[in-house]
Structure formats: structure tokens, C-alpha cells
Design an enzyme around this catalytic site. Structure first.
Site, PDB file in Angstrom:
ATOM      1  N   TYR A 155      80.195  37.028  62.811  1.00 51.68           N
ATOM      2  CA  TYR A 155      80.672  38.251  63.470  1.00 51.68           C
ATOM      3  C   TYR A 155      82.190  38.204  63.687  1.00 51.68           C
ATOM      4  CZ  TYR A 155      80.711  42.063  66.933  1.00 51.68           C
ATOM      5  OH  TYR A 155      80.954  43.241  67.612  1.00 51.68           O
ATOM      6  N   LYS A 159      85.031  40.718  62.211  1.00 46.70           N
ATOM      7  CA  LYS A 159      85.871  41.562  63.075  1.00 46.70           C
ATOM      8  C   LYS A 159      87.351  41.210  62.954  1.00 46.70           C
ATOM      9  CE  LYS A 159      82.545  44.117  64.649  1.00 46.70           C
ATOM     10  NZ  LYS A 159      82.482  45.530  64.241  1.00 46.70           N
TER      11      LYS A 159
HETATM   12  P1  NAP Z   1      74.411  49.482  68.356  1.00 45.83           P
HETATM   13  O1  NAP Z   1      74.003  50.277  69.540  1.00 45.83           O
HETATM   14  O2  NAP Z   1      73.548  48.401  67.842  1.00 45.83           O
HETATM   15  O3  NAP Z   1      74.755  50.505  67.180  1.00 45.83           O
HETATM   16  C1  NAP Z   1      75.063  50.076  65.895  1.00 45.83           C
HETATM   17  C2  NAP Z   1      74.779  51.211  64.943  1.00 45.83           C
HETATM   18  O4  NAP Z   1      75.135  50.803  63.607  1.00 45.83           O
HETATM   19  C3  NAP Z   1      73.307  51.593  64.919  1.00 45.83           C
HETATM   20  O5  NAP Z   1      73.195  52.985  64.949  1.00 45.83           O
HETATM   21  C4  NAP Z   1      72.835  51.008  63.588  1.00 45.83           C
HETATM   22  O6  NAP Z   1      71.770  51.726  62.983  1.00 45.83           O
HETATM   23  C5  NAP Z   1      74.076  51.155  62.741  1.00 45.83           C
HETATM   24  N1  NAP Z   1      74.059  50.316  61.552  1.00 45.83           N
HETATM   25  C6  NAP Z   1      73.772  48.988  61.490  1.00 45.83           C
HETATM   26  N2  NAP Z   1      73.829  48.565  60.228  1.00 45.83           N
HETATM   27  C7  NAP Z   1      74.153  49.632  59.462  1.00 45.83           C
HETATM   28  C8  NAP Z   1      74.357  49.826  58.063  1.00 45.83           C
HETATM   29  N3  NAP Z   1      74.211  48.812  57.198  1.00 45.83           N
HETATM   30  N4  NAP Z   1      74.690  51.063  57.611  1.00 45.83           N
HETATM   31  C9  NAP Z   1      74.811  52.102  58.478  1.00 45.83           C
HETATM   32  N5  NAP Z   1      74.624  51.979  59.809  1.00 45.83           N
HETATM   33  C10 NAP Z   1      74.300  50.760  60.289  1.00 45.83           C
HETATM   34  O7  NAP Z   1      75.806  48.765  68.630  1.00 45.83           O
HETATM   35  P2  NAP Z   1      77.169  49.252  69.320  1.00 45.83           P
HETATM   36  O8  NAP Z   1      77.393  48.352  70.450  1.00 45.83           O
HETATM   37  O9  NAP Z   1      77.214  50.700  69.501  1.00 45.83           O
HETATM   38  O10 NAP Z   1      78.189  48.794  68.171  1.00 45.83           O
HETATM   39  C11 NAP Z   1      79.020  49.681  67.459  1.00 45.83           C
HETATM   40  C12 NAP Z   1      80.193  48.888  66.919  1.00 45.83           C
HETATM   41  O11 NAP Z   1      80.948  48.358  68.008  1.00 45.83           O
HETATM   42  C13 NAP Z   1      79.791  47.703  66.065  1.00 45.83           C
HETATM   43  O12 NAP Z   1      80.686  47.577  64.968  1.00 45.83           O
HETATM   44  C14 NAP Z   1      79.965  46.536  66.999  1.00 45.83           C
HETATM   45  O13 NAP Z   1      80.196  45.335  66.327  1.00 45.83           O
HETATM   46  C15 NAP Z   1      81.160  46.982  67.801  1.00 45.83           C
HETATM   47  N6  NAP Z   1      81.331  46.335  69.094  1.00 45.83           N
HETATM   48  C16 NAP Z   1      80.409  46.492  70.092  1.00 45.83           C
HETATM   49  C17 NAP Z   1      80.622  45.872  71.313  1.00 45.83           C
HETATM   50  C18 NAP Z   1      79.665  46.014  72.459  1.00 45.83           C
HETATM   51  O14 NAP Z   1      79.868  45.364  73.493  1.00 45.83           O
HETATM   52  N7  NAP Z   1      78.624  46.815  72.370  1.00 45.83           N
HETATM   53  C19 NAP Z   1      81.766  45.092  71.525  1.00 45.83           C
HETATM   54  C20 NAP Z   1      82.688  44.959  70.486  1.00 45.83           C
HETATM   55  C21 NAP Z   1      82.467  45.597  69.281  1.00 45.83           C
HETATM   56  P3  NAP Z   1      70.221  51.434  63.402  1.00 45.83           P
HETATM   57  O15 NAP Z   1      70.096  51.845  64.837  1.00 45.83           O
HETATM   58  O16 NAP Z   1      69.458  52.306  62.470  1.00 45.83           O
HETATM   59  O17 NAP Z   1      70.034  49.960  63.208  1.00 45.83           O
END
Ligand code: NAP
Length: 247
Positions: A155, A159
């Protein structure tokens, strides 16, 4: 409205940060392509946008698959009049394990979605943006990119790679009217953080100056600003939105 009539693609927009970003963009007047692996989830978000009086299109895409990404670009151009103004590369996943236990499969999977997926989508839309002489490429990095994080070899590599690519694209595309920036979220309340064990959450909260996790809308608001003309002289930057977790 800060994004009136802009055509914006948001990947991973079926839930979490992507969903909040798609909805905020629509509130600001953008026509939003809601991209997700799960078409039903994407359609639910589009229904919400349409109920608000906005315009949206749900597309099922696996960002790690280039054919799927090319189909997304074609669907966007066909549906919204032949232009793409903004992409938010937000789709992402985790498969955590310590280095000595991490499988090659899980290393490759996270890199394929979080790093190559951002490359695939950005490359496909950049061709359209260069031809139209304008565009904004935004990506979701993470606060862990510059610091590392226990159990996240794959990861953190992905990133940190997103940060590097963003800076390359800002240099390569700046004179063509295209800006590239990233947001580095801290700990945000989504499915991705829902499984963190409570004792670990308590430790994390001690490190966050504001003493709490963020909401998906906190990240969405940063993307709105970066996509808007208010950020017209901002490129190659990584904006931390983490409640002071990195102080
Ligand atoms: P999340 O709720 O798990 O949402 C991730 C989304 O990405 C889901 O809708 C998922 O679809 C979709 N996805 C996964 N693989 C995919 C693919 N191959 N093609 C198209 N769509 C795909 O996570 P989130 O927290 O909102 O994360 C969003 C972004 O923020 C990510 O890049 C994550 O690394 C980053 N981020 C999050 C945090 C945090 O604390 N939450 C912190 C830093 C960075 P499905 O639902 O169908 O699986």
C-alpha cells in the site's frame, strides 16, 4: 457553483471517499461519471445525484484493466458531449501483511489497483485533456506515503508512487493546460478503516491533533477546491487532509 458543467470522472465512487466526492462535485454543478467495480453501488450514487437535480452516469470499471478503462473514457465522451475536465483517481484497496508474510499475489494486486490503476486512468484521460488543452488530474495518496506504515509494504509503495506520478504529470502536462495534484487523507471513517481494532484506533487518536478521524466529505471538499479554478495555479502538490496527524 464552482464546477458548473465540468465533466468529472470519480473512480471508486460507489462508497466512501469516492462517493462523497461524486456527490460534492454534483452539488458544485459537475456532470459526474461514477465509476466502480460494483455497478449497483455506482447507480445508487447516480440516483442520489439525479434526485438532487444533478447529472450522473454509472459505469462499471476495474481500474487495473486497461480495456475497462478505455471503455470508461469512451462512455464518458459519448454521454457528456466529448470532453473530460477532471478525473479523481480514488479507487483503492488494502491487503496488509508484514513484509515476511506478504504474498506476491497481494503485493501485485494492490499495485495493480492503487498504482497502475491511477496510471491507466490518467493516461487514458490525458489524451483527451491534451487535445482539448485543459484538464485536472487528481489522485488519492495517503498520509502513510512519506512515512511508511506497519504491515503496508504494498500500500505504501502504491501511495508513494501516486505522489511521484503526480509530480511527473505536473511537469509534463503543465504547458498543455493540465494540472495534476494529490490529496493525502489521514484516517477517514470508511470501510477501509472500519476494521482497525479498537486498541489501535485509540493509539491513532492520540497521534491526531484534532483527536478524531475525518469524514469522507473532508476529503471531497479538498478535491472540489483542487478541481476548481480557485486552485488554477496549484500543480504538482500533495495536500494533506489529516486533522494534524502528521505534525
Ligand atoms: P472504500 O470505502 O473501501 O472505497 C474504495 C472504493 O474503491 C470502493 O467503492 C471499491 O469498490 C472501489 N474499488 C476498489 N478496487 C477497484 C477497482 N479495481 N476498480 C474500480 N473501483 C475499485 O475506501 P475509502 O476509504 O473510501 O478509500 C478511497 C481512497 O482513499 C483509496 O484510494 C484509499 O487508499 C484512500 N485512502 C483512504 C484512507 C482512509 O482512512 N479511509 C486514508 C488514506 C487514503 P467496491 O466497493 O465495489 O469494492
Amino acid at each position: 457553483m464552482r464546477l458548473k458543467d465540468r465533466v468529472a470522472i470519480v473512480t471508486g465512487a460507489g462508497r466512501g471517499i469516492g462517493r462523497a466526492t461524486a456527490v460534492r462535485f454534483a452539488e458544485e454543478g459537475a456532470k459526474v461519471v461514477v465509476v466502480d467495480l460494483d455497478l449497483d453501488e455506482a447507480q445508487t450514487v447516480v440516483d442520489e445525484i439525479v434526485a438532487m437535480g444533478g447529472q450522473g452516469l454509472a459505469v462499471k470499471v476495474d481500474v487495473s484493466n486497461r480495456e475497462s478503462v478505455n471503455a470508461m473514457v469512451k462512455a464518458t465522451l459519448d454521454h457528456f458531449g466529448g470532453r473530460i475536465d477532471v478525473i479523481v483517481n480514488n479507487a483503492g484497496t488494502i491487503r496488509d501483511a508484514q513484509l515476511i508474510k506478504m504474498s506476491e499475489q497481494n503485493f501485485d494486486l494492490v499495485i495493480a489497483i492503487n498504482l497502475k490503476g491511477v496510471f491507466n486512468c490518467s493516461q487514458a484521460v490525458a489524451q483527451v485533456m491534451v487535445a482539448q488543452g485543459s484538464g485536472v488530474i487528481l489522485s488519492t495518496s495517503s498520509l502513510v506515503a512519506p512515512y511508511g506504515n506497519y504491515g503496508q509494504t504494498n500500500y505504501v509503495a502504491s501511495k508513494a508512487g501516486v505522489v511521484g506520478m503526480t509530480k511527473v504529470w505536473a511537469r509534463e502536462l503543465g504547458r498543455k493546460g493540465i494540472r495534476a495534484n494529490a490529496v493525502a487523507p489521514g484516517f477517514i471513517e470508511t470501510r477501509m478503516t472500519a476494521g482497525i481494532p479498537e486498541p489501535v484506533v485509540d493509539k491513532l487518536l492520540e497521534r491526531i491533533a484534532m483527536g478524531r478521524f475525518g469524514k469522507p466529505e473532508d476529503i471531497a471538499n479538498a478535491f472540489v477546491w483542487l478541481a476548481s479554478d480557485e486552485a488554477r495555479y496549484v500543480s504538482g502538490q500533495v495536500i494533506g487532509v489529516d486533522g494534524g496527524a502528521t505534525l
